[in-house]
Design an enzyme around this catalytic site. Structure first.
Site, short mmCIF file in Angstrom:
data_model
loop_
_atom_site.label_atom_id
_atom_site.label_comp_id
_atom_site.label_asym_id
_atom_site.label_seq_id
_atom_site.Cartn_x
_atom_site.Cartn_y
_atom_site.Cartn_z
N HIS A 99 0.96 -1.03 -0.18
CA HIS A 99 0.49 -0.23 -0.13
C HIS A 99 0.89 1.26 -0.10
O HIS A 99 0.34 2.43 0.34
CB HIS A 99 -0.92 -0.20 1.02
N GLY A 109 -5.81 -15.33 -7.93
CA GLY A 109 -6.85 -14.72 -6.89
C GLY A 109 -6.44 -15.18 -5.63
O GLY A 109 -6.73 -14.58 -4.65
N GLY A 154 -3.08 -13.21 -4.31
CA GLY A 154 -2.31 -12.26 -4.59
C GLY A 154 -0.99 -12.18 -4.53
O GLY A 154 -0.11 -11.68 -3.79
N LEU A 155 -0.88 -12.98 -5.47
CA LEU A 155 0.51 -13.14 -6.45
C LEU A 155 0.48 -12.25 -7.82
O LEU A 155 1.21 -12.44 -8.46
CB LEU A 155 0.77 -15.11 -6.60
N SER A 210 -2.24 -12.74 -10.46
CA SER A 210 -1.67 -13.88 -11.42
C SER A 210 -2.53 -12.61 -12.07
O SER A 210 -2.02 -12.57 -13.59
CB SER A 210 -3.22 -15.05 -11.40
N ASP A 269 2.84 -4.51 -9.51
CA ASP A 269 2.67 -5.61 -10.09
C ASP A 269 3.24 -5.78 -11.85
O ASP A 269 3.69 -6.99 -11.87
CB ASP A 269 1.14 -6.35 -9.25
C1 GLA Z 1 -2.19 -4.67 -5.22
C2 GLA Z 1 -2.10 -3.25 -5.90
C3 GLA Z 1 -0.75 -2.60 -6.16
C4 GLA Z 1 -0.63 -2.39 -4.93
C5 GLA Z 1 -0.33 -3.62 -3.80
C6 GLA Z 1 -0.68 -3.82 -2.30
O1 GLA Z 1 -1.67 -5.97 -5.56
O2 GLA Z 1 -2.36 -3.99 -7.23
O3 GLA Z 1 -0.59 -2.31 -6.91
O4 GLA Z 1 -0.88 -1.82 -4.71
O5 GLA Z 1 -1.93 -4.25 -4.11
O6 GLA Z 1 1.12 -3.49 -2.22
#
Ligand code: GLA
Length: 322
Positions: free
Chosen positions: A19, A87, A89-90, A92, A137
């Site tokens: 964040h 889905g 948090g890596l 995808s 990402d």
């Molecule tokens: C998601 C968002 C990123 C980043 C993270 C938190 O993965 O796509 O841009 O803000 O949350 O760090």
């Protein structure tokens, strides 16, 4: 057009700095050995994608959004296969967007510099999902470097590879909890940060001091997290894994207490990883479920991973080798 297409783009795990990207701050992710591949050929305009690992409506929307943002006429007749857990948090969806963007660029014989490619994918994902994500990402999937984490300045988009010492093992574990709230809560957190920055007359929270945000938990997380990222990059560079682990645990506490994006499952996994011998662990990505990342001594990484049904990841090159 019958050009052969064979492109790949990796997912990512973020060691520290969550964040912070949409606050013009710092992040320290690595591209991982889980990737999305697009194989087939270019067409004159038709888009025929076969999803080997269950693409959904979201994947189709991303494909169209990527092509729209790139503004290319070329189409694809291709198979899409991904080993990035969907889905969790890596990233995808960023791996998918970047792989498709590379495929469209190949099909249209268009060459984009890495940052522009990442920016185009960021825009496309926001258009397709309605969630105003940051740049971490996509930029990691594009610019990853084998054996390195990336210290990214999300204001200048400067990417500095930081070699991972041989003594480090990076472990990832999926909490398996659904991230249903993630989209709306993410948007709400982002707006809250922008409101504080505006009130302080700053371009972004990147420019705030700890004093200015001492009584604002959300903004305080951002300011302290930026400091932790820079300290963690230093610790990594000097091989100080104990310090890196300590900073990761602090980051998790800040994401839980100040930013309020953790869950009981994520907190329990962090504790379990430490109990299993990890030097540090934290939720990674947006939170509200998804994955936890940990660091351990290389020779202990496999046993730490086994203790929590996790897996060890390696840092790989991004989609565009520079
Ligand atoms: C998601 C968002 C990123 C980043 C993270 C938190 O993965 O796509 O841009 O803000 O949350 O760090």
């Amino acid at each position: 057009m019958t050009g052969e297409i064979d492109v790949r783009a990796p997912g990512r795990v973020n060691l520290i700095g969550d964040h912070t990207d949409y606050n013009d701050g710092f992040v320290l992710p690595l591209a991982i050995d889980r990737e999305c591949c697009v194989r087939g050929h270019a067409t004159a305009g038709e888009l025929r994608l076969r999803w080997r690992d269950g693409g959904d409506a979201n994947s189709e929307r991303i494909a169209h959004a990527v092509r729209d943002v790139l503004g290319v006429d070329a189409g694809l007749d291709a198979e899409v296969a991904s080993t990035v857990p969907i889905g969790s948090g890596l990233s995808s969806s960023s791996a998918l967007a970047v792989a498709l963007a590379c495929a469209f660029c190949n099909a249209a014989r268009l060459e984009l510099p890495p940052r522009e490619l990442a920016r185009a994918c960021q825009r496309a994902e926001t258009d397709a999902t309605g969630v105003p994500g940051g740049i971490m990402d996509q930029l990691t999937s594009v610019s990853g470097r084998a054996g390195c984490a990336l210290l990214i300045d999300c204001r200048s988009l400067d990417v500095r590879p930081v070699p991972l010492p041989e003594s480090i093992g990076v472990v990832v574990v999926d909490s398996g909890s659904p991230r249903t709230l993630a989209g709306s809560a993410y948007t709400e957190r982002r707006a809250a940060c922008e409101a504080v920055a505006a009130r302080l007359g700053l371009r972004a929270l990147r420019d705030a001091t700890l004093e200015q945000v001492a009584d604002e938990p959300r903004a305080r997380h951002v300011v302290t997290e930026n400091e932790r990222v820079l300290a963690a990059a230093g610790a990594l560079a000097s091989g100080d894994l104990v310090e890196l682990g300590r900073l990761m645990l602090e980051s998790h506490a800040s994401l839980r207490n100040d930013y309020a994006v953790s869950t009981p499952e994520l907190d329990a996994l962090v504790d379990a990883l430490v109990a299993a011998g990890a030097l540090g662990a934290r939720l990674t990505g947006a939170g509200f479920g998804g994955c936890v990342v940990a660091v351990a001594h290389a020779e202990e990484a496999e046993s730490v991973a086994r203790a929590v049904s996790g897996f060890v990841v390696r840092a790989v090159d991004g989609a565009i080798a520079e």
